[in-house]
Scaffold this active site. Structure first.
Site, PDB file in Angstrom:
ATOM      1  N   ILE A   1       0.869  -1.173   0.000  1.00 17.28           N
ATOM      2  CA  ILE A   1       0.000   0.000   0.000  1.00 17.28           C
ATOM      3  C   ILE A   1       0.908   1.226   0.000  1.00 17.28           C
ATOM      4  O   ILE A   1       2.065   1.153   0.432  1.00 17.28           O
ATOM      5  CB  ILE A   1      -0.984   0.021   1.188  1.00 17.28           C
ATOM      6  CG1 ILE A   1      -0.257  -0.126   2.526  1.00 17.28           C
ATOM      7  CG2 ILE A   1      -2.043  -1.044   1.035  1.00 17.28           C
ATOM      8  CD1 ILE A   1      -1.195  -0.088   3.728  1.00 17.28           C
ATOM      9  N   ASP A   2       0.405   2.324  -0.500  1.00 18.00           N
ATOM     10  CA  ASP A   2       1.226   3.518  -0.672  1.00 18.00           C
ATOM     11  C   ASP A   2       1.732   4.059   0.668  1.00 18.00           C
ATOM     12  O   ASP A   2       1.139   3.814   1.717  1.00 18.00           O
ATOM     13  CB  ASP A   2       0.427   4.612  -1.382  1.00 18.00           C
ATOM     14  CG  ASP A   2       0.009   4.209  -2.782  1.00 18.00           C
ATOM     15  OD1 ASP A   2       0.712   3.387  -3.387  1.00 18.00           O
ATOM     16  OD2 ASP A   2      -1.036   4.708  -3.252  1.00 18.00           O
ATOM     17  N   LYS A   3       2.784   4.834   0.599  1.00 19.50           N
ATOM     18  CA  LYS A   3       3.419   5.418   1.783  1.00 19.50           C
ATOM     19  C   LYS A   3       2.406   6.130   2.679  1.00 19.50           C
ATOM     20  O   LYS A   3       2.399   5.947   3.900  1.00 19.50           O
ATOM     21  CB  LYS A   3       4.515   6.391   1.337  1.00 19.50           C
ATOM     22  CG  LYS A   3       5.145   7.232   2.450  1.00 19.50           C
ATOM     23  CD  LYS A   3       6.232   8.120   1.874  1.00 19.50           C
ATOM     24  CE  LYS A   3       6.799   9.082   2.925  1.00 19.50           C
ATOM     25  NZ  LYS A   3       5.871  10.190   3.208  1.00 19.50           N
TER      26      LYS A   3
ATOM     27  N   ARG B   1      -6.742   5.538  -5.982  1.00 22.51           N
ATOM     28  CA  ARG B   1      -6.518   6.976  -6.130  1.00 22.51           C
ATOM     29  C   ARG B   1      -6.770   7.424  -7.569  1.00 22.51           C
ATOM     30  O   ARG B   1      -7.401   8.467  -7.809  1.00 22.51           O
ATOM     31  CB  ARG B   1      -5.099   7.318  -5.686  1.00 22.51           C
ATOM     32  CG  ARG B   1      -4.843   6.991  -4.226  1.00 22.51           C
ATOM     33  CD  ARG B   1      -3.376   6.980  -3.887  1.00 22.51           C
ATOM     34  NE  ARG B   1      -2.783   8.317  -4.026  1.00 22.51           N
ATOM     35  CZ  ARG B   1      -1.476   8.539  -3.948  1.00 22.51           C
ATOM     36  NH1 ARG B   1      -0.629   7.547  -3.741  1.00 22.51           N
ATOM     37  NH2 ARG B   1      -1.021   9.772  -4.075  1.00 22.51           N
TER      38      ARG B   1
END
EC number: 5.4.99.-
Length: 296
Positions: free
Chosen positions: A132-134, A232
């Site tokens: 998962i993204d930062k 996103r």
């Protein structure tokens, strides 16, 4: 990385590349050209001053760096479940999942290696089967051995696992639920971004409206596929970007620590026992506090 020169006037290759590849300096671009790492229309560019014409395609082939080795670091880790095969962790906002250029330590992998014994030949991403993204928080499953890694990756490929998110997004909805089926790939205009493109990889996101507020909505989102930045990009694509998203959202948005996106629920078949395992965690405090303000 690929760029397209769309100007009607000619320009020097090194000037155009320097202006559009912001992560690299002019001297780095010139070295790339000298080392034959830049192609124009598939042919090696040999001169920095080469004149580009409308429609030319410029491709940068970055030389592979020597592989890194992740090292254990004593970093707090929110462990939701652990046994001999799998580890389920709740990743905080702001933490990168695995080492990479610019983030060689301080990552979730560094923390996992300190906490647990991971048997994996991958020295950079041991145990990592999905990311998962930062600035996205929430649940990740980690494989502690080869049996678990094969099983969890197979479940991801066959779409038999469960990954549900919650997000605060811009705008209101007339429908109560929907499905976004739009292929994703690297943006042709900004290499840092993903985008909906005709020749992209299949990507499907399901959403359900949980609550609506003035100018914002709370959604539950279920991933059918797991492409980079999928939720996103898909939410931006339908005109409801995730609030706080610095890459795909508007500047006028909710204040936070990045996008208001949280991997809340994770389900999978246990690699050894074949028992269905399912976990849920609440979003971080800033997410919950923002919801309270929107409800007020």
């Amino acid at each position: 990385m690929e760029l397209v020169f769309n100007d009607t006037k000619k320009a020097r290759l090194d000037n155009f590349a320097s202006e559009n590849l912001e992560d690299f300096t002019r001297s780095q671009i010139q070295k790339f050209i000298k080392d034959e790492n830049i192609l124009v229309n598939g042919e090696t560019a040999t001169k920095a001053g080469m004149k580009l014409k409308h429609g030319d395609k410029i491709t940068l082939v970055i030389p592979e760096e020597k592989p890194m080795k992740a090292v254990p670091q004593d970093i707090p880790l929110d462990v939701i479940y652990e046994d001999e095969d799998v580890l389920v962790v709740n990743k905080p906002q702001g933490m990168v999942v695995h080492p990479a250029a610019g983030h060689r330590d301080g990552t979730l992998v560094n923390a996992i290696l300190y906490h647990s014994k991971i048997n994996d030949d991958d020295m950079v991403r041991p145990g990592i089967v999905h990311r998962i993204d930062k600035d996205t928080s929430g649940l990740l499953m980690v494989a502690k051995n080869d049996l678990a890694k094969r099983s969890l990756m197979k479940q991801l490929k066959e779409k038999t696992n469960l990954r549900e998110y919650v997000a605060i997004v811009h705008g209101g909805f007339e429908e109560s639920k929907g499905k976004i089926n739009a292929p994703l790939g690297r943006s042709k205009y900004d290499r840092k971004k993903q985008a909906v493109v005709d020749d992209g990889r299949n990507a499907v996101t399901h959403f359900e409206v949980l609550e609506q507020f003035e100018n914002y909505s709370l959604l539950k989102l279920k991933l059918e596929t797991g492409r980079t930045h999928q939720i996103r990009v898909h939410m931006q694509y339908i005109g409801h970007p995730v609030a706080g998203d610095p890459l795909y959202g508007p500047k006028n948005t909710l204040e936070g620590n990045g996008q208001f996106l949280h991997a809340k629920t994770l389900g999978f078949e246990h690699p050894r026992t074949h028992e269905w395992m399912q976990f849920s965690v609440e979003p971080p405090k800033i997410f919950l506090d923002t919801l309270k303000e929107l409800r007020g």
